[in-house]
Design an enzyme around this catalytic site. Structure first.
Site, PDB file in Angstrom:
ATOM      1  N   ARG A 240       0.864  -1.351   0.020  1.00  0.00           N
ATOM      2  CA  ARG A 240       0.016   0.150  -0.191  1.00  0.00           C
ATOM      3  C   ARG A 240       0.885   1.348  -0.038  1.00  0.00           C
ATOM      4  O   ARG A 240       1.835   1.278   0.657  1.00  0.00           O
ATOM      5  CB  ARG A 240      -0.897  -0.009   1.240  1.00  0.00           C
ATOM      6  CG  ARG A 240      -2.030  -1.013   1.224  1.00  0.00           C
ATOM      7  CD  ARG A 240      -3.248  -0.617   0.167  1.00  0.00           C
ATOM      8  NE  ARG A 240      -4.304  -1.417   0.066  1.00  0.00           N
ATOM      9  CZ  ARG A 240      -4.506  -2.666  -0.762  1.00  0.00           C
ATOM     10  NH1 ARG A 240      -3.371  -2.819  -1.750  1.00  0.00           N
ATOM     11  NH2 ARG A 240      -5.476  -3.097  -0.680  1.00  0.00           N
ATOM     12  N   GLU A 269      -4.429   6.851  -5.538  1.00  0.00           N
ATOM     13  CA  GLU A 269      -4.582   6.341  -6.798  1.00  0.00           C
ATOM     14  C   GLU A 269      -5.883   6.742  -7.458  1.00  0.00           C
ATOM     15  O   GLU A 269      -7.029   6.749  -6.619  1.00  0.00           O
ATOM     16  CB  GLU A 269      -4.855   4.733  -6.413  1.00  0.00           C
ATOM     17  CG  GLU A 269      -3.292   4.302  -5.991  1.00  0.00           C
ATOM     18  CD  GLU A 269      -3.273   2.572  -5.986  1.00  0.00           C
ATOM     19  OE1 GLU A 269      -4.392   2.092  -6.235  1.00  0.00           O
ATOM     20  OE2 GLU A 269      -2.246   2.114  -5.475  1.00  0.00           O
ATOM     21  N   HIS A 288      -0.776  -0.359 -10.065  1.00  0.00           N
ATOM     22  CA  HIS A 288      -1.359  -1.102  -9.156  1.00  0.00           C
ATOM     23  C   HIS A 288      -1.888  -2.718  -9.761  1.00  0.00           C
ATOM     24  O   HIS A 288      -2.964  -2.886  -9.762  1.00  0.00           O
ATOM     25  CB  HIS A 288      -2.622  -0.724  -8.343  1.00  0.00           C
ATOM     26  CG  HIS A 288      -2.883  -1.294  -7.150  1.00  0.00           C
ATOM     27  ND1 HIS A 288      -3.299  -0.513  -6.128  1.00  0.00           N
ATOM     28  CD2 HIS A 288      -2.815  -2.574  -6.500  1.00  0.00           C
ATOM     29  CE1 HIS A 288      -3.640  -1.532  -5.147  1.00  0.00           C
ATOM     30  NE2 HIS A 288      -3.330  -2.641  -5.281  1.00  0.00           N
TER      31      HIS A 288
END
Length: 327
Positions: A240, A269, A288
């Site tokens: 994260r 994000e 991601h």
């Protein structure tokens, strides 16, 4: 027993997954599966649900739940955004799909290391410029044998990564929250308690972040931690974004405190188009994707089935989330 499935809005895919679930649980006649993929449907049915499979949940929806809701299984590993006070205080058991990403993510971590060590960026540059720089590139190549990989978070992903690293004859140092003393095993040369994590920072050639985001790990890698690292260190974050202090990492890059980084996750994000990370040639960026693969939902459904059968048989839930540790 009413089991809500909040897994996809595609009716064809839902019917496919439902058929798999029913085929594997046909011995359990008490199961009544309900499609609650629409938010309104979830709010409508959640008062009568005993079990819910979902990717996330919010306070606005959970307020309609009753004491009947015994268990929520999340189809993701990172659930920090769903752990709001009302859910934590409730008697509803929680579990996640920890482990489902171990193979793909560990492969991604090793790929980032190889990208850096084998100078694939320079090879791509050669293809674009046509400039032959054989020895200039060759003298910067890095052999993994004998190098040290530090793993912050020795869970399923950390263990899978350690196993792969050992195939390259790397030394592995790892740490995990519940570790009490310094130990070792087949795949880890030193397994450290968090109190000794400074040894991981000072000794590692590569550092990979594989721990969950919790109040303990939020911003845990900051200015002091980067000051402990080797100037040749390369840090990889697939966990994260909030675990690493962005300003501290940018400072470390600007002042050459570390060699570079590979980032698959970010504090916010999608990553802003004008974010400073884009300007660094020594920072590998990916959107991601380290834990994504086409068979993800199928594997997630199969894992849920295994958990559900345990639940129906009164056995302890696998991957149960601790409401105190928040993972």
């Amino acid at each position: 027993m009413n089991i809500g499935l909040n897994i996809t809005k595609n009716t064809t895919r839902f019917d496919h997954f439902l058929s798999i679930i029913k085929e594997n649980t046909k011995a359990y006649k008490q199961c009544n599966f309900i499609n609650v993929s629409d938010d309104d449907e979830l709010k409508k049915y959640i008062p009568d649900l005993d079990v819910l499979l979902t990717y996330d949940i919010n306070p606005d929806t959970f307020q309609y739940a009753s004491n009947k809701l015994k268990w929520i299984h999340f189809g993701v590993a990172g659930v920090e955004e769903s752990l709001f006070p009302e859910l934590i205080k409730s008697k509803t058991a929680l579990s996640n799909c920890s482990g489902i990403h171990a193979g793909p993510v560990s492969e991604f971590i090793i790929a980032c290391i190889l990208y850096h060590c084998k100078r694939f960026d320079k090879c791509h540059e050669f293809k674009k410029t046509h400039q032959w720089k054989q020895w200039e590139i060759a003298k910067t190549m890095i052999q993994l044998k004998g190098k040290t990989l530090g793993i912050i978070g020795y869970g399923q992903i950390g263990k899978a990564t350690a196993k792969l690293a050992k195939k390259f004859n790397m030394k592995v140092i790892a740490t995990r929250r519940l570790q009490k003393t310094i130990t070792s095993n087949r795949f880890v040369d030193m397994l450290l308690p968090l109190s000794d994590i400074h040894d991981l920072y000072t000794q590692s050639d590569f550092i990979t972040v594989t721990c969950p985001l919790t109040p303990v790990t939020k911003q845990m890698i900051s200015f002091n931690e980067f000051s402990l690292m080797k100037k040749t260190a390369y840090i990889i974050n697939i966990a994260r974004g909030g675990i690493i202090n962005d300003k501290a990492l940018i400072d470390a890059l600007d002042h050459h405190k570390i060699f570079g980084a590979a980032l698959d996750v970010f504090t916010h994000e999608p990553l802003e188009e004008d974010h400073p990370y884009f300007k660094y040639d020594n920072v590998f960026l990916s959107p991601h994707i380290s834990g994504n693969f086409p068979e993800y939902q199928t594997d997630m459904i199969q894992q849920f089935i295994d958990h559900l059968i345990c639940f129906l048989n009164g056995k302890a839930l696998k991957n149960r989330i601790c409401k105190k540790r928040l993972y």
